[in-house]
Design an enzyme around this catalytic site. Sequence first.
Site, PDB file in Angstrom:
ATOM      1  N   LEU A 168       0.821  -1.214   0.000  1.00 44.01           N
ATOM      2  CA  LEU A 168       0.000   0.000   0.000  1.00 44.01           C
ATOM      3  C   LEU A 168       0.853   1.260   0.000  1.00 44.01           C
ATOM      4  CD1 LEU A 168      -2.640  -0.953   2.724  1.00 44.01           C
ATOM      5  CD2 LEU A 168      -3.052  -0.801   0.274  1.00 44.01           C
ATOM      6  N   GLY A 206       9.839   5.967   5.568  1.00 43.66           N
ATOM      7  CA  GLY A 206      11.135   5.804   6.188  1.00 43.66           C
ATOM      8  C   GLY A 206      11.155   4.643   7.179  1.00 43.66           C
ATOM      9  N   LYS A 226       2.137  -3.078   8.894  1.00 49.73           N
ATOM     10  CA  LYS A 226       3.284  -2.185   8.767  1.00 49.73           C
ATOM     11  C   LYS A 226       4.533  -2.967   9.154  1.00 49.73           C
ATOM     12  CE  LYS A 226       2.759   2.171   9.388  1.00 49.73           C
ATOM     13  NZ  LYS A 226       2.431   3.451  10.040  1.00 49.73           N
ATOM     14  N   ASP A 277       3.831  14.121  14.030  1.00 53.38           N
ATOM     15  CA  ASP A 277       3.889  14.009  12.577  1.00 53.38           C
ATOM     16  C   ASP A 277       2.484  14.017  11.985  1.00 53.38           C
ATOM     17  OD1 ASP A 277       5.036  13.949  10.126  1.00 53.38           O
ATOM     18  OD2 ASP A 277       5.469  11.798  10.135  1.00 53.38           O
TER      19      ASP A 277
END
Length: 811
Positions: free
Chosen positions: A493, A497, A515, A612
């Site tokens: 997907l 980093g 992930k 972030d």
Amino acid sequence: MEVLMLFFLFIFILNASALKIITPGDSIKDGETLESDYGIFELGFFSPGNSNNRYIGIWYKTSNTTVVWVANREDPISDNNGVLSLDNNGTLALFNATNALLWSMNTWRTPREPVLKLLDSGNLVVKERNDDNPLNYYWESFDYPCDNFLPGMKIGKNLVTGFEYYTSAWKSSDDPSQGQYSLRMDTRGFPQLVVKKGSETVYRVGSWDGHFFSGRKPEENPVPIYSYHFVMNQNEVYFRFRSEVLNSSFISRYAMNPSGLMQRFIWREERREWQIFSTAQADICSTYNLCGSYEICGSNSFTPCSCLQGFLPKSLTFNSTNNMLDSGCVRRIALDCKGGSDVFFKLTRLKLPDTWNSWANSTMNLEQCKDLCLQNCSCTAYANLNAKERTGCLLWFNQLIDISEFSEDSQDLYIRLAKSELDEIERKKSKGKDKAVAIATPIILTMGLMLTMALLYKFKTNAGKNKERMELTIFDFATIAHATNNFSTANKLGQGGFGCVYKGLLEEGREIAVKRLSKDSGQGLDEFKNEVTLIVKLQHRNLVKLFGCCIKGDERMLIYEYLPNKSLDNFIFDKRRNKLVDWQRRFNIIDGIARGLLYLHHDSRLRIIHRDLKASNILLDHNMNPKISDFGLARMFGGDQTEDKTRRVVGTYGYMSPEYAFYGRFSMKSDVFSFGVLILEIITGKRNRGYSDPDNNLLQHAWRLWTEERSLDLIDADGGTAYTGSDPYITTEMVRCINVALLCVQQRPEDRPNMSSVLLMLGGESTLPKPNRPGYFIEKDLPPSMAADDYTSRGPSKSSNELTITILDAR
Ligand SMILES: *[C@@H]1O[C@H](CO)[C@@H](O)[C@H](O)[C@H]1NC(C)=O
Ligand SMILES: *[C@@H]1O[C@H](CO)[C@@H](O)[C@H](O)[C@H]1NC(C)=O
Ligand SMILES: *[C@@H]1O[C@H](CO)[C@@H](O)[C@H](O)[C@H]1NC(C)=O
Ligand SMILES: *[C@@H]1O[C@H](CO)[C@@H](O)[C@H](O)[C@H]1NC(C)=O
Ligand SMILES: *[C@@H]1O[C@H](CO)[C@@H](O)[C@H](O)[C@H]1NC(C)=O
Ligand SMILES: *[C@@H]1O[C@H](CO)[C@@H](O)[C@H](O)[C@H]1NC(C)=O
Ligand SMILES: *[C@@H]1O[C@H](CO)[C@@H](O)[C@H](O)[C@H]1NC(C)=O
């Protein structure tokens, strides 16, 4: 006698500045006006908006800022010395102080005794003194409309001379010269009324259905005094509406604003203001051809486009030429055509497709219409020309585009399908009925079962009350490898980093996002587990849910819920999908992010600084509810050797507060800063980073417009927000959001509000302070030696994974 003279003098003074008629040799100077007989309209010199230029315009006497027509829209005068005059040949001319001709209008016949008169309809005419027959006018302003479409004006075309009657918007509220948008009659095929931006159609009002334009009902008149006429013959095609009552106190007009919105206004005498009665572009389906061919647009669902009966979605391909997804549908079963066995399927309640390639006959009936369509292989659909009387024939010869659902008057369209397609539809229909009967009984049984289970569950949870309920699931590697097709590229997907993200499907049918973290995260196993356990406990509808993790050797993976609509940046920064996000959805997204952030900052048992926050970290569920992702993850990349890489993950230029970018100082207020940037991006559809001139970024732009009290100009005119029109409630909400955003991006962290105040302010429950200038920095000014050491030493704590720590203190 003296009394009589006084009386005449009095009359003379009264009328000195308001002339009723101009004859050759007369002129109108700046400051003087020409008035219509009943004093409804007035002509004179004016300056629009903030401009100092002078123009000759016509306005309502009751509302002298509402200019409905401008003579010299392209040729302004720079001072107050303009003079408008009429000569013996009937030529109307505007001169400046040095007698230079700035604008003129001549007639093509030579009049005997010309006069200039402003009629009570708002029409300025040059006519023979004693001839009031409109057919004999030498010249009339109604032939050259500006942005207002008044009763009596025409939109259409003279088919003999090619002369076009159309209205065109002003460039801006300060500049009446012809802008980008116009309302015209498209006379290819059966005529239809369209709004164009330059030469490109952006909205189709539709074709005439005998009553009004398909897809648009004439609004109920508060006072039924208008009649609508569509005239089509060998010589001309035009649309016009007329007031059937003369000298009515009811005043209404259509106008097109500089961003192309067609609105109808009504004068409210008691409040002495114009009220927006309706906006033609009412919803996202108003966007011309938003969906592709053979697709129908329905504004009630999030995914507005769906294929017509008998059609399947084309596979989506991204067209890099125009930066859009090529969408649309294709036939499930090819037409037979020559065999003559094709059939027609009736669709109801539609705005009929674009008629640019159509054919019409007003006397044929529906049966004849169908036969004619069957005879020509390229005929794709037919309909009655007059929907109300169900007469006439309209045939389409192209792919059917720009169709919308339309709940008002019924418009039927018969689309051509292969015969086997209709059999299939019939089969499905009858099967559906059988199913409904068959399902009825088991449902009751199932419901009983569910109730029992629910009760059992309640007992169980009560029993285990003190135990932590949010258990961390540790998935085994084989399960995840299987779910992701062995981490195949087809399942990938995205990549960042931190590593890669894959889509996965667990055997039980649940979709997940995996992930897979880079191997060099340098974090111990216990630390990793500890963190994941903390994050798993963060439960909020505006945070992405973490299901668990997977550990194998030095490989670490996080398993999340999968969200089909991907991330916010895919929508707001995409030219086409941007239109799908209307203001309500945008506000809902802003509000949802604020709630998620408030939970992280204040409400969860931990205090979490995200660090972030950005558009690509906001995921959207199927209802477009936002979910903050990637919270608390960056810290897992701690370790002195990867700072450079890590630094990029932790913060993103464009969203970073100045104190964070320069000194590495972060706090809840640095998240608030990023949130402010995000609001502005959501509102404008533009990235903060990506402005070619960093000195003139989105924040600077927003601030400048704010100080000029033009903040509504920030609103993305091409996006879905445009269709909310000028609803005062919504514009207030927009301005409030911009105000909150500017408060969030102020230079000094202590000036920025915390998230609980932000939510109150967004909800309109608290008064808004005035923002100070936004804080910003220029990337090139960042110290090149913004090395990790430098960076960490200024942070608030100095533990080994300091650089990326996210969870500051458990409360
Ligand atoms: C419009 O009306 C106001 C108040 O009646 C007046 O002050 C102003 O000068 C008028 N403007 C024009 C252009 O006539
Ligand atoms: C009117 O038209 C005639 C013939 O075209 C021309 O000779 C004359 O100069 C015109 N007069 C003015 C005032 O323009
Ligand atoms: C009148 O218009 C002409 C042509 O545009 C220009 O050269 C001249 O300066 C103008 N005169 C004044 C007083 O503005
Ligand atoms: C026009 O309307 C006004 C206000 O309604 C009224 O006073 C006036 O008498 C009317 N004039 C005519 C000619 O109907
Ligand atoms: C891509 O878009 C351009 C411009 O609109 C168009 O001319 C072209 O046909 C499109 N390409 C495809 C493959 O549809
Ligand atoms: C419309 O159809 C009728 C009946 O078929 C025919 O007589 C007439 O000529 C047609 N008109 C046009 C303009 O094609
Ligand atoms: C079918 O209709 C199209 C469009 O009107 C026309 O160009 C074509 O000649 C027609 N074909 C036949 C066989 O009538």
